[in-house]
Design an enzyme around this catalytic site. Structure first.
Site, PDB file in Angstrom:
ATOM      1  N   HIS A 277      -9.043  11.637   1.985  1.00  0.00           N
ATOM      2  CA  HIS A 277      -8.262  10.403   1.903  1.00  0.00           C
ATOM      3  C   HIS A 277      -6.938  10.531   2.648  1.00  0.00           C
ATOM      4  CE1 HIS A 277      -5.795   7.329  -0.393  1.00  0.00           C
ATOM      5  NE2 HIS A 277      -6.883   6.629  -0.141  1.00  0.00           N
TER       6      HIS A 277
ATOM      7  N   ASP B 226      17.464  10.030  -7.358  1.00  0.00           N
ATOM      8  CA  ASP B 226      18.903  10.196  -7.111  1.00  0.00           C
ATOM      9  C   ASP B 226      19.289   9.940  -5.656  1.00  0.00           C
ATOM     10  OD1 ASP B 226      19.199  10.799  -9.764  1.00  0.00           O
ATOM     11  OD2 ASP B 226      19.272  12.969  -9.474  1.00  0.00           O
TER      12      ASP B 226
ATOM     13  N   HIS C 134       0.816  -1.206   0.000  1.00  0.00           N
ATOM     14  CA  HIS C 134       0.000   0.000   0.000  1.00  0.00           C
ATOM     15  C   HIS C 134       0.859   1.270   0.000  1.00  0.00           C
ATOM     16  CE1 HIS C 134      -3.353   2.579   1.841  1.00  0.00           C
ATOM     17  NE2 HIS C 134      -3.900   2.044   0.768  1.00  0.00           N
TER      18      HIS C 134
ATOM     19  N   LYS D  25      -4.069  10.647   5.469  1.00  0.00           N
ATOM     20  CA  LYS D  25      -3.796   9.836   6.660  1.00  0.00           C
ATOM     21  C   LYS D  25      -2.767  10.605   7.486  1.00  0.00           C
ATOM     22  CE  LYS D  25      -4.109   6.797   2.907  1.00  0.00           C
ATOM     23  NZ  LYS D  25      -5.473   6.471   2.907  1.00  0.00           N
TER      24      LYS D  25
ATOM     25  N   LYS E 102       3.261   4.413  -1.185  1.00  0.00           N
ATOM     26  CA  LYS E 102       3.350   5.339  -2.315  1.00  0.00           C
ATOM     27  C   LYS E 102       4.679   6.070  -2.179  1.00  0.00           C
ATOM     28  CE  LYS E 102      -1.292   5.041  -1.365  1.00  0.00           C
ATOM     29  NZ  LYS E 102      -1.834   4.350  -0.195  1.00  0.00           N
TER      30      LYS E 102
ATOM     31  N   ASP F  90       0.119  17.413  19.883  1.00  0.00           N
ATOM     32  CA  ASP F  90       0.500  18.687  20.502  1.00  0.00           C
ATOM     33  C   ASP F  90       0.932  19.677  19.414  1.00  0.00           C
ATOM     34  OD1 ASP F  90      -0.141  17.465  22.855  1.00  0.00           O
ATOM     35  OD2 ASP F  90       1.920  17.093  23.483  1.00  0.00           O
TER      36      ASP F  90
END
Length: 484
Positions: free
Chosen positions: A402, A227, A220, A404, A222, A409
């Protein structure tokens, strides 16, 4: 009648053996109970479901080959990163507040902490993709790309064209995609890349004889690394639907968050990519200094302090789950969470309840409309419990949220690919960035507050006083939450 009796006894023995295996193999008592109930109440179907979707591959041998392959690489880069790690603590820039969290992530096999990182928050695809395209165009040595969803659309082809051009220029280009999440990628698309010199590999290719288990354990992540210095990580996949600047008719507004990192933290993203690549590709990628360039150590650390937390079926423990639990437990003032799929494990629920009862400001943004009715029903039962203790929960109404993210704090920001659910904690290969920075925490909090303006707070009294049949419906789906 004798044959019928033999079949019945055989099935009961099989049932007992499977239940025993569930008890030994499933760490979560909630999840174990869910599997056992399904196995008992759904004859044969429940057993088939468990062996297809429920076997704990962290304890089994499916990923042994991957772990063995990963270990030499980990040792190759360990000293280099550990030296950097030690220098951060020598200048005493890390507060005592997060040292135990930092040390846990490090000791669990994830990344040591790194400093001197330039970090840029990217809101939505319209901010991410211009930055990504520019970074890809500037590549001189290598490009490594790893995505759960990669689609053959305008955005996917924009990136593919650059990969092809760079490969023709002599830049090493490796392209990895999850075989389930990117199932719409056709052979012609892959052939186009291969013909230009781009090396491609599907992660854990789905085959008919192992369809269920291979579908269940997905990559899952991404990730993009250019470089060995510039890295991208977060929640935004490679697809037109993640961009709001294409102005497609009936396009659903998509709210998401990603990171662009320039600095030593990219080394651990690179490590993850190499490990995943060597697991699924026949063309092994060995350790090379060019993939892990040296970063100049500043005399005084001015840029962001960052750590990568990663876990999956190949890790000895659920690092992301434990790191989020530890971060919540470290909070002293506030906890702000954004999650499209809020189905937390029981420990996290308890940690949030303790935080609320301790007077902390706990706010959670969820989608106004979920893309899954089952997930929405299961998640709603968790909202009920938190609202009863005083949590503030907001439904995002501008589109689908979508992102996450989590803000603890005023000094810890978390951005990554992991949802607040069982699948991300236990089944998927995931990666989160933990940024120990007042600057980035403030920026992410500003984004959170902007999202609140597009959200409607759930009225606790109204929610809790809904008809009893709705609460019952949600509780029933909560039983299925370990499977969702």
């Amino acid at each position: 009648m004798d044959w019928l009796l033999i079949v019945q006894i055989s099935y009961i023995l099989l049932l007992i053996l499977v239940v025993i295996r569930v008890l030994y193999d499933t760490k979560s008592s909630t999840k174990a109970l869910a599997y056992i109930l399904f196995i008992v109440l759904a004859p044969f179907v429940g057993i088939l479901f468990y062996f297809s979707f429920g076997v704990n591959y962290r304890k089994r041998k499916l990923y042994t080959k991957k772990i063995v392959q990963d270990e030499p690489l980990r040792k190759s880069i360990k000293n280099k990163i550990e030296t950097h790690y030690s220098s951060i603590f020598k200048v005493d820039l890390i507060t005592d507040k997060y040292q135990s969290l930092i040390e846990f992530i490090r000791r669990s096999g994830s990344s040591p902490i790194t400093s001197n990182n330039e970090v840029k928050l990217l809101v939505n695809g319209e901010e991410k993709f211009p930055q990504l395209l520019e970074a890809l165009k500037n590549a001189t040595s290598h490009i490594h790309i790893e995505y759960y969803i990669y689609e053959d659309d305008f955005t996917g082809n924009q990136v593919a064209d650059i990969l092809i051009n760079k490969a023709k220029q002599g830049v090493e280009v490796r392209f990895m995609y999850d075989d389930f999440g990117s199932h719409d990628l056709g052979k012609e698309f892959i052939k186009k890349l291969n013909d230009a010199g781009v090396l491609t590999a599907p992660f854990y290719e789905i085959k008919w004889y192992a369809f269920a288990s291979r579908m269940n354990y997905r990559n899952h992540r991404k990730i993009a690394i250019i470089d060995g210095r510039v890295g991208f990580v977060g929640g935004i996949n490679m697809s037109d639907k993640y961009r709001n600047d294409l102005n497609e008719e009936n396009h659903l507004f998509w709210r998401d968050t990603h990171l662009m990192i320039n600095g030593p933290a990219t080394s651990y993203l690179q490590y993850l990519f190499v490990c995943d690549w060597n697991f699924c590709s026949t063309k092994e990628l060995n350790y090379n200094e060019v993939y892990f360039p040296s970063f100049k150590e500043p005399e005084t650390i001015k840029e962001e302090i960052l750590q990568i937390a990663a876990s999956g079926p190949d890790s000895p423990e659920p690092v992301i789950f434990y790191s989020l639990l530890k971060a919540i437990g470290s909070a002293q003032k506030s906890i702000y969470i954004t999650s499209p799929y809020f189905i937390p494990e029981e420990s996290i629920m308890n940690a949030l309840i303790v935080a609320i009862q301790s007077g902390l400001d706990v706010k959670i943004i969820i989608p106004g409309v979920s893309d899954s009715k089952m997930v929405n029903a299961a998640a709603s039962s968790y909202y009920t419990e938190l609202l009863s203790y005083g949590a503030k929960i907001y439904k995002y109404n501008k589109g689908f949220i979508h992102a996450k993210t989590m803000i603890i704090d005023d000094d810890l920001a978390v951005v990554g690919s992991a949802n607040m659910d069982y699948r991300s904690f236990d089944l998927n290969f995931e990666v989160n960035a933990m940024i120990y920075s007042q600057k980035i925490a403030k920026q992410l909090k500003d984004i959170f507050n902007n999202d609140l303006k597009e959200s409607e707070q759930i009225d606790a009294e109204t929610w809790l006083n809904r008809p009893k049949h709705i609460h019952l419906w949600e509780k029933l789906f909560k039983l299925l939450s370990p499977f969702l």
